[in-house]
Scaffold this motif. Structure first.
Motif, PDB file in Angstrom:
ATOM      1  N   ASN A 111       8.781  -5.868  10.437  1.00 34.56           N
ATOM      2  CA  ASN A 111       7.700  -5.042  10.965  1.00 34.56           C
ATOM      3  C   ASN A 111       6.795  -4.433   9.901  1.00 34.56           C
ATOM      4  OD1 ASN A 111       8.513  -5.357  13.702  1.00 34.56           O
ATOM      5  ND2 ASN A 111      10.195  -3.948  13.302  1.00 34.56           N
ATOM      6  N   VAL A 112       7.001  -4.768   8.654  1.00 32.93           N
ATOM      7  CA  VAL A 112       6.185  -4.159   7.607  1.00 32.93           C
ATOM      8  C   VAL A 112       4.729  -4.615   7.757  1.00 32.93           C
ATOM      9  CG1 VAL A 112       6.623  -5.945   5.855  1.00 32.93           C
ATOM     10  CG2 VAL A 112       6.057  -3.641   5.133  1.00 32.93           C
ATOM     11  N   GLN A 113       3.819  -3.665   7.629  1.00 31.56           N
ATOM     12  CA  GLN A 113       2.381  -3.940   7.765  1.00 31.56           C
ATOM     13  C   GLN A 113       1.654  -3.441   6.524  1.00 31.56           C
ATOM     14  OE1 GLN A 113       0.717  -5.448  10.521  1.00 31.56           O
ATOM     15  NE2 GLN A 113       2.826  -5.981  11.036  1.00 31.56           N
ATOM     16  N   LYS A 114       0.556  -4.084   6.228  1.00 30.10           N
ATOM     17  CA  LYS A 114      -0.247  -3.694   5.074  1.00 30.10           C
ATOM     18  C   LYS A 114      -0.881  -2.325   5.296  1.00 30.10           C
ATOM     19  CE  LYS A 114      -4.211  -4.854   2.255  1.00 30.10           C
ATOM     20  NZ  LYS A 114      -4.911  -3.602   2.538  1.00 30.10           N
ATOM     21  N   SER A 115      -1.372  -2.087   6.487  1.00 28.98           N
ATOM     22  CA  SER A 115      -2.047  -0.819   6.832  1.00 28.98           C
ATOM     23  C   SER A 115      -3.052  -0.442   5.757  1.00 28.98           C
ATOM     24  CB  SER A 115      -1.018   0.289   7.057  1.00 28.98           C
ATOM     25  OG  SER A 115      -0.145  -0.067   8.095  1.00 28.98           O
ATOM     26  N   ASN A 116      -2.901   0.748   5.180  1.00 33.90           N
ATOM     27  CA  ASN A 116      -3.856   1.240   4.188  1.00 33.90           C
ATOM     28  C   ASN A 116      -3.409   0.968   2.752  1.00 33.90           C
ATOM     29  OD1 ASN A 116      -5.543   2.280   6.190  1.00 33.90           O
ATOM     30  ND2 ASN A 116      -4.395   4.197   6.270  1.00 33.90           N
ATOM     31  N   LEU A 117      -2.342   0.200   2.588  1.00 32.58           N
ATOM     32  CA  LEU A 117      -1.839  -0.086   1.238  1.00 32.58           C
ATOM     33  C   LEU A 117      -2.756  -1.080   0.526  1.00 32.58           C
ATOM     34  CD1 LEU A 117       1.959  -0.627   1.999  1.00 32.58           C
ATOM     35  CD2 LEU A 117       0.928   1.383   0.926  1.00 32.58           C
ATOM     36  N   SER A 118      -2.812  -0.974  -0.796  1.00 41.39           N
ATOM     37  CA  SER A 118      -3.514  -2.008  -1.558  1.00 41.39           C
ATOM     38  C   SER A 118      -2.684  -3.281  -1.464  1.00 41.39           C
ATOM     39  CB  SER A 118      -3.668  -1.580  -3.023  1.00 41.39           C
ATOM     40  OG  SER A 118      -2.393  -1.571  -3.650  1.00 41.39           O
ATOM     41  N   ILE A 119      -3.292  -4.395  -1.770  1.00 42.33           N
ATOM     42  CA  ILE A 119      -2.573  -5.677  -1.707  1.00 42.33           C
ATOM     43  C   ILE A 119      -1.346  -5.644  -2.627  1.00 42.33           C
ATOM     44  CG2 ILE A 119      -2.726  -8.113  -2.405  1.00 42.33           C
ATOM     45  CD1 ILE A 119      -3.809  -7.692   0.314  1.00 42.33           C
ATOM     46  N   SER A 120      -1.523  -5.154  -3.856  1.00 40.87           N
ATOM     47  CA  SER A 120      -0.387  -5.156  -4.797  1.00 40.87           C
ATOM     48  C   SER A 120       0.727  -4.238  -4.306  1.00 40.87           C
ATOM     49  CB  SER A 120      -0.837  -4.770  -6.205  1.00 40.87           C
ATOM     50  OG  SER A 120      -1.391  -3.472  -6.217  1.00 40.87           O
ATOM     51  N   ASP A 121       0.395  -3.065  -3.746  1.00 40.17           N
ATOM     52  CA  ASP A 121       1.426  -2.165  -3.214  1.00 40.17           C
ATOM     53  C   ASP A 121       2.118  -2.789  -2.004  1.00 40.17           C
ATOM     54  OD1 ASP A 121       0.919  -0.283  -5.159  1.00 40.17           O
ATOM     55  OD2 ASP A 121      -0.314   1.002  -3.864  1.00 40.17           O
ATOM     56  N   TYR A 122       1.348  -3.460  -1.176  1.00 45.84           N
ATOM     57  CA  TYR A 122       1.914  -4.106   0.004  1.00 45.84           C
ATOM     58  C   TYR A 122       2.871  -5.236  -0.394  1.00 45.84           C
ATOM     59  CZ  TYR A 122       2.195  -7.146   4.074  1.00 45.84           C
ATOM     60  OH  TYR A 122       2.658  -7.940   5.089  1.00 45.84           O
ATOM     61  N   VAL A 123       2.455  -6.068  -1.328  1.00 43.00           N
ATOM     62  CA  VAL A 123       3.318  -7.165  -1.795  1.00 43.00           C
ATOM     63  C   VAL A 123       4.589  -6.593  -2.424  1.00 43.00           C
ATOM     64  CG1 VAL A 123       3.496  -9.064  -3.464  1.00 43.00           C
ATOM     65  CG2 VAL A 123       1.444  -8.828  -2.052  1.00 43.00           C
ATOM     66  N   ASP A 124       4.455  -5.514  -3.210  1.00 45.44           N
ATOM     67  CA  ASP A 124       5.633  -4.871  -3.801  1.00 45.44           C
ATOM     68  C   ASP A 124       6.584  -4.354  -2.723  1.00 45.44           C
ATOM     69  OD1 ASP A 124       4.775  -5.367  -6.370  1.00 45.44           O
ATOM     70  OD2 ASP A 124       4.031  -3.322  -6.729  1.00 45.44           O
ATOM     71  N   LYS A 125       6.017  -3.782  -1.679  1.00 46.33           N
ATOM     72  CA  LYS A 125       6.845  -3.246  -0.591  1.00 46.33           C
ATOM     73  C   LYS A 125       7.630  -4.360   0.102  1.00 46.33           C
ATOM     74  CE  LYS A 125       6.535  -0.245   3.468  1.00 46.33           C
ATOM     75  NZ  LYS A 125       5.656   0.610   4.281  1.00 46.33           N
ATOM     76  N   VAL A 126       6.946  -5.467   0.399  1.00 45.76           N
ATOM     77  CA  VAL A 126       7.615  -6.604   1.033  1.00 45.76           C
ATOM     78  C   VAL A 126       8.696  -7.164   0.104  1.00 45.76           C
ATOM     79  CG1 VAL A 126       7.316  -8.964   1.912  1.00 45.76           C
ATOM     80  CG2 VAL A 126       5.647  -7.194   2.485  1.00 45.76           C
ATOM     81  N   GLN A 127       8.368  -7.308  -1.182  1.00 46.90           N
ATOM     82  CA  GLN A 127       9.336  -7.850  -2.136  1.00 46.90           C
ATOM     83  C   GLN A 127      10.544  -6.929  -2.294  1.00 46.90           C
ATOM     84  OE1 GLN A 127       9.092 -11.045  -3.630  1.00 46.90           O
ATOM     85  NE2 GLN A 127      11.240 -10.493  -3.825  1.00 46.90           N
ATOM     86  N   ASN A 128      10.324  -5.613  -2.300  1.00 48.98           N
ATOM     87  CA  ASN A 128      11.437  -4.660  -2.390  1.00 48.98           C
ATOM     88  C   ASN A 128      12.357  -4.768  -1.180  1.00 48.98           C
ATOM     89  OD1 ASN A 128      10.658  -3.637  -4.875  1.00 48.98           O
ATOM     90  ND2 ASN A 128       9.500  -1.933  -3.998  1.00 48.98           N
ATOM     91  N   LEU A 129      11.764  -4.927   0.007  1.00 54.40           N
ATOM     92  CA  LEU A 129      12.584  -5.117   1.199  1.00 54.40           C
ATOM     93  C   LEU A 129      13.365  -6.425   1.129  1.00 54.40           C
ATOM     94  CD1 LEU A 129      10.136  -3.818   3.960  1.00 54.40           C
ATOM     95  CD2 LEU A 129      12.376  -2.842   3.376  1.00 54.40           C
ATOM     96  N   ALA A 130      12.729  -7.476   0.640  1.00 61.73           N
ATOM     97  CA  ALA A 130      13.420  -8.768   0.495  1.00 61.73           C
ATOM     98  C   ALA A 130      14.567  -8.647  -0.503  1.00 61.73           C
ATOM     99  CB  ALA A 130      12.434  -9.840   0.051  1.00 61.73           C
ATOM    100  N   ASP A 131      14.337  -7.931  -1.597  1.00 66.79           N
ATOM    101  CA  ASP A 131      15.393  -7.726  -2.589  1.00 66.79           C
ATOM    102  C   ASP A 131      16.550  -6.924  -1.998  1.00 66.79           C
ATOM    103  OD1 ASP A 131      13.849  -9.108  -4.413  1.00 66.79           O
ATOM    104  OD2 ASP A 131      13.120  -7.310  -5.451  1.00 66.79           O
ATOM    105  N   SER A 132      16.229  -5.897  -1.226  1.00 67.53           N
ATOM    106  CA  SER A 132      17.268  -5.095  -0.580  1.00 67.53           C
ATOM    107  C   SER A 132      18.069  -5.933   0.413  1.00 67.53           C
ATOM    108  CB  SER A 132      16.644  -3.893   0.143  1.00 67.53           C
ATOM    109  OG  SER A 132      16.052  -3.019  -0.781  1.00 67.53           O
ATOM    110  N   LEU A 133      17.385  -6.818   1.126  1.00 66.90           N
ATOM    111  CA  LEU A 133      18.085  -7.717   2.046  1.00 66.90           C
ATOM    112  C   LEU A 133      19.009  -8.667   1.302  1.00 66.90           C
ATOM    113  CD1 LEU A 133      15.231  -8.470   4.582  1.00 66.90           C
ATOM    114  CD2 LEU A 133      17.520  -7.645   5.176  1.00 66.90           C
ATOM    115  N   ALA A 134      18.557  -9.159   0.154  1.00 72.78           N
ATOM    116  CA  ALA A 134      19.401 -10.049  -0.650  1.00 72.78           C
ATOM    117  C   ALA A 134      20.646  -9.316  -1.123  1.00 72.78           C
ATOM    118  CB  ALA A 134      18.608 -10.594  -1.829  1.00 72.78           C
ATOM    119  N   ILE A 135      20.476  -8.068  -1.556  1.00 75.17           N
ATOM    120  CA  ILE A 135      21.631  -7.261  -1.977  1.00 75.17           C
ATOM    121  C   ILE A 135      22.586  -7.058  -0.812  1.00 75.17           C
ATOM    122  CG2 ILE A 135      22.297  -4.900  -2.628  1.00 75.17           C
ATOM    123  CD1 ILE A 135      19.835  -4.881  -4.479  1.00 75.17           C
ATOM    124  N   ALA A 136      22.034  -6.906   0.384  1.00 73.35           N
ATOM    125  CA  ALA A 136      22.863  -6.701   1.575  1.00 73.35           C
ATOM    126  C   ALA A 136      23.529  -7.985   2.061  1.00 73.35           C
ATOM    127  CB  ALA A 136      22.021  -6.114   2.697  1.00 73.35           C
TER     128      ALA A 136
END
Length: 197
Positions: free
Chosen positions: A151-176
């Protein structure tokens, strides 16, 4: 008057033994000591009641890298203590590895978690108790992360912040323990940039 000259060969009662060096190898054994200084300092996160998955993501590679996974994860039973009435060196080696691993695990826990496994006396027993204790928490965390990732959305985030957010969630999922491919990340990045209708 005779002066007291020490005997060149001191008797066992006069010898002061230094504590054994657990990093030294026995000449009779060619097995390396699995606990180099890197293992004792490799964990940056202490296990508490809320971070089992992150802590586990540090423990597992360290244990596998030191070839101790059979003892910790599979509960390999110890060899016979005695062979023909004599101490079995393989048992002594197993016991040393297990107890050093147990000590290392305990030193990586907060006091509250440590108290919950204090009655377990082998590394495998501690590991199994921790896995059972945190199993439901791990499943709940995995479901929460999957929901956030989907459900992550870009909303008002910059592209780089949005990509970082998605990547952080993906990394957290990998750890899980979830399998997240690069393609999943790219698709989620694209999906999250489309405005919700």
């Amino acid at each position: 008057m005779e002066s007291s000259i020490p005997s060149p060969d001191p008797t066992p009662s006069t010898v002061t033994a230094s504590p054994p060096d657990v990093t030294a190898q026995s000449p009779a054994s060619s097995v390396h000591n699995p606990f180099s200084s890197s293992l004792s300092t490799s964990l940056t996160i202490k296990l508490d009641r809320a971070n089992f998955l992150s802590w586990k993501s540090q423990v597992v590679p360290a244990v596998i890298g030191h070839d101790l996974d059979a003892i910790l994860f599979n509960g390999v039973p110890p060899p016979q203590n005695l062979i023909n009435g004599n101490p079995n060196p393989l048992y002594q080696q197993w016991k040393r590895h297990d107890q050093l691993l147990l000590s290392w695990l305990r030193s990586s826990m907060t006091e509250g978690v440590l108290a919950s496994v204090a009655n377990h006396h082998t590394s495998f027993a501690v590991w199994r108790a921790l896995e059972q204790r945190f199993a439901s928490q791990s499943r709940a965390r995995l479901l929460q992360l999957k929901g956030q990732f989907s459900n992550v959305q870009k909303s008002n985030l910059s592209i780089s912040d949005y990509v970082d957010k998605v990547q952080n969630l993906a990394d957290s999922l990998a750890i899980a323990g979830a399998n997240i491919s690069d393609q999943d990340v790219v698709l989620q990045i694209l999906n999250g940039t489309v405005p919700l209708i």
